[in-house]
Design an enzyme around this catalytic site. Structure first.
Site, short mmCIF file in Angstrom:
data_model
loop_
_atom_site.label_atom_id
_atom_site.label_comp_id
_atom_site.label_asym_id
_atom_site.label_seq_id
_atom_site.Cartn_x
_atom_site.Cartn_y
_atom_site.Cartn_z
N ARG A 40 -15.76 -18.50 -1.43
CA ARG A 40 -14.32 -18.52 -1.70
C ARG A 40 -14.05 -18.55 -3.21
O ARG A 40 -13.12 -17.94 -3.69
CB ARG A 40 -13.65 -19.72 -0.99
N TYR A 63 9.06 -2.09 -2.62
CA TYR A 63 8.35 -2.22 -1.35
C TYR A 63 8.99 -3.35 -0.53
O TYR A 63 9.17 -4.46 -1.06
CB TYR A 63 6.88 -2.52 -1.66
N ASP A 68 4.04 -3.54 -10.53
CA ASP A 68 3.30 -3.09 -9.35
C ASP A 68 2.90 -1.64 -9.62
O ASP A 68 3.74 -0.75 -9.64
CB ASP A 68 4.18 -3.22 -8.11
N LYS A 89 -4.14 1.22 -0.81
CA LYS A 89 -3.60 2.57 -0.99
C LYS A 89 -4.59 3.45 -1.76
O LYS A 89 -5.64 3.74 -1.26
CB LYS A 89 -2.22 2.47 -1.65
C1 LIG Z 1 1.61 -1.33 0.40
C2 LIG Z 1 2.24 -1.87 -0.82
C3 LIG Z 1 2.23 -3.25 -1.10
C4 LIG Z 1 1.67 -4.27 -0.14
O1 LIG Z 1 0.30 -4.15 0.02
P1 LIG Z 1 -0.50 -4.58 1.36
O2 LIG Z 1 -1.90 -4.29 0.98
O3 LIG Z 1 0.03 -3.75 2.48
O4 LIG Z 1 -0.21 -6.02 1.58
C5 LIG Z 1 2.81 -3.67 -2.28
N1 LIG Z 1 3.38 -2.80 -3.14
C6 LIG Z 1 3.43 -1.47 -2.90
C7 LIG Z 1 4.08 -0.58 -3.88
C8 LIG Z 1 2.86 -0.96 -1.74
O5 LIG Z 1 2.91 0.35 -1.50
#
Ligand SMILES: *Cc1c(COP(=O)(O)O)cnc(C)c1O
Length: 373
Positions: free
Chosen positions: A47, A99, A171, A196
């Site tokens: 962890r 998001y 982000d 992604k």
């Molecule tokens: C998918 C996404 C998230 C969240 O990520 P997860 O891995 O699904 O928790 C946050 N910001 C953006 C821009 C995203 O496309």
């Protein structure tokens, strides 16, 4: 070194014990102490740190040009940790268009703990500057935004953050480190959903926070990662690290194909509007041209008509897959308002497209037959 080289080598070493070129997956949860009580390899308990996670964190930090990175079990866990790391009652400026999961974390978790949120159209730099107060601790940016692909001027907004000693978090999931360099534009933290483009194969969930420099906030984020334990498994770290090796080539192709598809869609009479920063008519085109190296593989379209018209197009595609998420090799199409739920401000006739790695001619032919019907 260039990002293509870093994507292949950063964080990776040849396994000292076996010479394995691809790192082994270290499933051990605990690590042996030496006779003197020390941990000679630097690992204690998984962890706290794990060799696969350390490799991934070193790689992501290098790709963004940061000081350090913390890997999480999801992008949402990464975002939540940034918010948890703030002092109670902190004021945050957040984009109106982001998001949905991030919006919900701010609204249903952060605000419920007493955090103050101002919702601002962050594509309007003056509106952000006007919303900043001496209590502002964080400005949250998502650019391009989801699902409207609005563009926020990172450098201008970083000046607003600096004026009150607030941190700027960006982000960078959609743009990727290839398409946008938030730290060079003044951001303090970068958040990723590695689910992604970084993972890149629609087969692993993960997230990360990268810090531009050491700070009290960064140390708190690291502490929460270790204490809370919302960390990715060694195998998940291994998968993301593997995905990253081809990131530059995937994202470049996806961006090039997305521009072709966006340009083609703009000329179709059934399409009311195409949201893509690479199109000269996009309201954020000039800022995007200044701060992005690639336009990216994501676009949204508004189909002429109502939600039914958009759903009908999504129903007729054969090659595009109707699914949420993005950044994988397969192209996805999604009716966004229905996944975002009743509070969604997304136009009902909007479809969000994640351009994959198929030949763009095939993707265009499929859209053409879906629009014709
Ligand atoms: C998918 C996404 C998230 C969240 O990520 P997860 O891995 O699904 O928790 C946050 N910001 C953006 C821009 C995203 O496309």
């Amino acid at each position: 070194m260039q990002i293509e080289t870093l994507a292949i080598h950063a964080g990776r070493t040849i396994d000292a014990a076996t010479g394995a070129v691809t790192p082994p997956i270290h499933m051990a949860t605990t690590f042996e102490r030496a006779a003197d009580g020390e941990f000679p390899h630097g690992y204690l308990y998984t962890r706290n740190a794990n060799p696969n996670r350390s490799m991934l964190e070193a790689c992501l930090s290098t790709l963004e040009g940061g000081h350090a990175a913390a890997a999480f079990a999801s992008g949402s866990a990464a975002s939540m940790t940034v918010l948890q790391a703030l002092e109670p009652g902190a004021h945050v400026i957040a984009p109106r268009d982001a998001y949905t999961g991030t919006t919900r974390l701010l609204r249903e978790v952060f605000a419920a703990w007493g955090g103050q949120v101002s919702w601002v159209d962050c594509s309007d730099g003056a509106a952000v500057a006007a919303a900043v107060t001496p209590q502002t601790r964080l400005i949250w940016l998502e650019t391009p935004s989801n699902p409207m692909l609005r563009i926020s001027d990172i450098a201008a907004i970083s000046a607003s953050a600096r004026s009150v000693g607030a941190q700027l978090v960006c982000d960078n999931t959609w743009a990727t480190p290839l398409g946008q360099r938030p730290f060079e534009l003044g951001a303090d933290l970068v958040v990723h959903s590695t689910t992604k483009y970084l993972g890149g194969h629609s087969d692993v969930l993960g997230g990360a926070v990268v810090a531009q420099a050491d700070s009290t906030l960064w140390q708190r984020i690291r502490q929460l990662q270790i204490m809370g334990g919302a960390v990715p498994s060694p195998f998940d770290c291994w998968l993301v690290l593997r995905g990253v090796q081809t990131l530059p080539y995937r994202v470049r192709a996806q961006s090039e194909h997305a521009l072709r598809i966006a340009t083609w869609l703009s000329a179709q009479p059934q399409i009311e509007r195409v949201h893509y920063p690479g199109l000269p008519g996009h309201p954020g085109h000039a800022v995007a041209a200044k701060q992005m190296r690639l336009w990216g593989g994501m676009l949204s379209i508004q189909v002429r008509g109502d939600a039914q018209a958009a759903l009908a197009v999504a129903a007729k595609v054969q090659l595009w897959t109707r699914a949420t998420s993005l950044g994988g090799p397969e192209s996805l199409i999604e009716h966004r308002a229905s996944i975002e739920g009743p509070e969604s401000a997304t136009p009902p006739n909007l479809l969000r497209l994640s351009v994959g790695l198929e030949h763009p001619d095939d993707l265009i032919a499929d859209l053409a037959q879906a629009l014709e019907q």
